[in-house]
Design an enzyme around this catalytic site. Sequence first.
Site, PDB file in Angstrom:
ATOM      1  N   HIS B 269      78.307  45.881 -41.309  1.00  0.00           N
ATOM      2  CA  HIS B 269      77.172  45.958 -40.389  1.00  0.00           C
ATOM      3  C   HIS B 269      76.899  47.418 -39.989  1.00  0.00           C
ATOM      4  O   HIS B 269      75.770  47.904 -40.095  1.00  0.00           O
ATOM      5  CB  HIS B 269      77.470  45.111 -39.146  1.00  0.00           C
ATOM      6  CG  HIS B 269      76.375  45.098 -38.121  1.00  0.00           C
ATOM      7  ND1 HIS B 269      75.439  44.100 -38.063  1.00  0.00           N
ATOM      8  CD2 HIS B 269      76.061  45.962 -37.132  1.00  0.00           C
ATOM      9  CE1 HIS B 269      74.588  44.351 -37.063  1.00  0.00           C
ATOM     10  NE2 HIS B 269      74.953  45.480 -36.485  1.00  0.00           N
ATOM     11  N   GLU B 270      77.937  48.111 -39.569  1.00  0.00           N
ATOM     12  CA  GLU B 270      77.749  49.503 -39.129  1.00  0.00           C
ATOM     13  C   GLU B 270      77.418  50.419 -40.304  1.00  0.00           C
ATOM     14  O   GLU B 270      76.712  51.412 -40.146  1.00  0.00           O
ATOM     15  CB  GLU B 270      78.979  50.003 -38.357  1.00  0.00           C
ATOM     16  CG  GLU B 270      79.280  49.231 -37.069  1.00  0.00           C
ATOM     17  CD  GLU B 270      78.091  49.117 -36.107  1.00  0.00           C
ATOM     18  OE1 GLU B 270      77.198  49.985 -36.138  1.00  0.00           O
ATOM     19  OE2 GLU B 270      78.049  48.124 -35.346  1.00  0.00           O
ATOM     20  N   HIS B 273      73.679  50.419 -40.627  1.00  0.00           N
ATOM     21  CA  HIS B 273      73.030  51.348 -39.680  1.00  0.00           C
ATOM     22  C   HIS B 273      73.172  52.798 -40.156  1.00  0.00           C
ATOM     23  O   HIS B 273      72.203  53.552 -40.224  1.00  0.00           O
ATOM     24  CB  HIS B 273      73.656  51.220 -38.284  1.00  0.00           C
ATOM     25  CG  HIS B 273      73.211  50.013 -37.511  1.00  0.00           C
ATOM     26  ND1 HIS B 273      71.893  49.759 -37.216  1.00  0.00           N
ATOM     27  CD2 HIS B 273      73.917  48.991 -36.953  1.00  0.00           C
ATOM     28  CE1 HIS B 273      71.802  48.640 -36.505  1.00  0.00           C
ATOM     29  NE2 HIS B 273      73.027  48.148 -36.341  1.00  0.00           N
ATOM     30  N   GLU B 299      68.071  47.301 -37.158  1.00  0.00           N
ATOM     31  CA  GLU B 299      68.876  46.076 -37.259  1.00  0.00           C
ATOM     32  C   GLU B 299      68.642  45.373 -38.599  1.00  0.00           C
ATOM     33  O   GLU B 299      69.528  44.697 -39.111  1.00  0.00           O
ATOM     34  CB  GLU B 299      68.563  45.155 -36.070  1.00  0.00           C
ATOM     35  CG  GLU B 299      69.579  44.072 -35.836  1.00  0.00           C
ATOM     36  CD  GLU B 299      70.941  44.555 -35.308  1.00  0.00           C
ATOM     37  OE1 GLU B 299      71.072  45.747 -34.951  1.00  0.00           O
ATOM     38  OE2 GLU B 299      71.867  43.734 -35.281  1.00  0.00           O
TER      39      GLU B 299
END
Lengths: 508, 508
Positions: B269-270, B273, B299
């Site tokens: 997830h990170e 980003h 997101e």
Amino acid sequence: MATEQTADLEGYDELETRIERITNVGNAAGVLRWDQEVIMPEGGTPARAKQLSTLSSLSHELLTEDRTGELLETLEGDEVSLSGDQKAVVREVRRQYDRATSVPQELVEEISETTSNAHPTWMEAREKDDFSIFEPTLEKLVELKKEYAAHIDPDEDPYAVLFAEYEPYLDLETAESVLEELRDELVPLLEAIDESDADIETDAFAGTFDDDDQEALARDVLDSLGYDWERGRLDTAPHPFSSGTQFDARVTTRFDESDLLGSITSTIHEFGHANYTLGLPDEGYGTPLGEARDLTVHESQSRLWENHIGRSRPFWEHFLPIARERFPELENVTAEEAYQSANQVYDDNLIRVEADELTYHLHIVVRFEIERDLIAGDLDVADVPEAWNDKYEEYLGVRPETDAEGCLQDIHWSHGSFGYFPTYSLGSVLAAQLYAAAEAELGDLEERTRAGEFEDLNDWLREVIHAHGKRYTTPELVEHSTGEPYMAEYFIDYVTTKYGELYDLEAY
Amino acid sequence: MATEQTADLEGYDELETRIERITNVGNAAGVLRWDQEVIMPEGGTPARAKQLSTLSSLSHELLTEDRTGELLETLEGDEVSLSGDQKAVVREVRRQYDRATSVPQELVEEISETTSNAHPTWMEAREKDDFSIFEPTLEKLVELKKEYAAHIDPDEDPYAVLFAEYEPYLDLETAESVLEELRDELVPLLEAIDESDADIETDAFAGTFDDDDQEALARDVLDSLGYDWERGRLDTAPHPFSSGTQFDARVTTRFDESDLLGSITSTIHEFGHANYTLGLPDEGYGTPLGEARDLTVHESQSRLWENHIGRSRPFWEHFLPIARERFPELENVTAEEAYQSANQVYDDNLIRVEADELTYHLHIVVRFEIERDLIAGDLDVADVPEAWNDKYEEYLGVRPETDAEGCLQDIHWSHGSFGYFPTYSLGSVLAAQLYAAAEAELGDLEERTRAGEFEDLNDWLREVIHAHGKRYTTPELVEHSTGEPYMAEYFIDYVTTKYGELYDLEAY
């Protein structure tokens, strides 16, 4: 009259608020530089340079706004009654303000640009061992810094003006006479050591030492000296340094598998710096009262811990058992052997950062004499290599065979820093004076060191040095903390006694 | 005419220089916050708060100076001909400028002070499971943020104004209809899953997994996805995040010995980003052209990688052998079992951050409906716990027994952030739309994922999303990248197909 006073205090508060903002910007830049040196991925460089440049120009703009000058003038007026602390703040801000406003912005930018480009040029010259690559840049930097000095004070010796950037309150005459004294005392002392037949241990720390275990031991050192981990960290950096504020002062060190002693002494040295920072008063944060008193005093703290504690016999009696826990191979080394190895004098060393506690200062004297002559116009940049080599031969008895091992070894001139080097020796001299005063005040520091008890010494340093921030000028602070003016005598006593005994010298 | 144009470009350059300085101050603050979350010693907090406050106020002052407004007016005039990119920069700066200048400084400070104090109050309320402790603070924050919204646009629905802080270009009606669609589709889908007899594997990652090995595996994940270590780092933080610039975008994650899957999905997830940030154009650094397009798009990047890649069957076919190298105990787990375990739906989960990919959006819908009603004045703060619990019962089929597990679980409202939550779901919806567009453009993404080849997908994302910074508004960017307007259809298709198959649902 009452109204008048209220107005003055308002003016003071306004000045303090301005200065706090400038300090915060400067401290933010400090975090960015720490990050860059310690953990930033390489690719971050271009953006980081821009961020730092913006913070630097904002800080300059905030300082040099007309309003700062107006507030200073009001607060310096006769009708204003400020406390001693407030007067000290005004004195320090005035100094910063005058320096910042007297130099034209274009010159500041030209120096900044020239030093940016100087760094890679110096690197290349050193790698290729070719002074001629760096020569034009050094020439330009000398000219620019002379111009810079002339803007600040056209009537003063420009080298004195530059020196005052790093040590504003000990005048150059004092520095010069101390350095001369060091040269005159250390040259014969080193000759006597060279001729000594004393068989001192040099190999107590020979071997290969795992980096991770060295790091664990560096943490042991910091624990032992009383480092406040709630307000600090230990990391590694290619060129160890410490930075931060009284709320967060971090230590860096480096590990070389073949140099265990080097990582220990470097850690203790940086502890001394960080420990000073941590001792600055919390309530002074943001103003000069919460900031360290420049480079001489800062270096006195690192040297006191590194040399007077870390290179002392009782320290090794205390610390060797701790080191043996990490490195069982030290089992057969005695404390006396560790002490001797930590204090061996290298008579053929050409590199400042590898120098022992004695020859170090002759390295500094060489640099001081050369940069003083350069700025005075008494030495041409083209003649620096020869002057350097001649002085090494005269003072240290060794002649560099290359410029890489000679006048290209240090980064400082590529930063445009002329006048910085002397503060290393001035700090060592102050360290000895402070240690003697602590001994006189507390008694039996050796016994405490042997027991690993550093609290009394640290409390004393906090009380007489750290807690004052920039409240006193350097000479005032020396008087306040030792009861005497700044002098080289204690340092000379310290080294002659220590090395006289170590090397069994009759005349000492 | 020629003279006129030159003058305009000068004005543009001046605006750009101003904006670059503001960006540098903001990015410096970003480094300070990263440091604070990841490595700062605890004692550093008071000084760090002051440093951040100074940077924030400087940034605000630079933005709101009259000169910014003058430049914007000139550049918005009819006689100026700017390029498309320049127009986009002017549009974005205008937005920032109008928001910053329309809110009185005292209100900004009051909000800042209230949120500073709100954090410990919220912590205490959560620890003691007592909403009444937080109630007065929440009440005040709701009032202050309504006032804030009224200053920015007194004629607009205040919740829409607040939502636009996080997602400025998708209007609230769009957000609302998408969230309604999610609620209407997901509630029956989850009921069907609840009733399903499918026996899906849930324990593939049961066990205890060493933190250091988890870290090594997190680095393997990042290597595999193509993270640029020259411009990044991996560290740990209690609440994982990523931050930085296109030159240095860092990932944080966390390790829990009993939750290996959690650290892998959080890392992916990170990565999403950070990977977006790294794809922003170097040459746009300092202006909106080098900055990410707000939270929905951000997101979408994290969710695309976390869900469409990291929770896909082919990903586990690719990654399980790598995970087995670090954790031989996974030897007997099959890729299918790993895939099923990574996608199990928890029908009794009350906590948003522990939610699966489906129920997650119902957690968001609850928060969205409550905060929208709070800001509209249709719900009293005192009634939040009951409204919260009722909605959980209605949409998720579970009723929190405590407020700590209910309306006190999230930090966002204590920050004064109302309107932030929807962007989590809006980003997931966009992730599905983007993934479908990439599949249509590139073909056979699953095959590439199975082979551990992520370059084509990443290149495509760079080209259609990352490289544009804030050049386009959100709807324009969606059109540009997918050829269609923003819509929930792809997300609904994605989840019904995926979970219909996983849970063997007849109706799907």
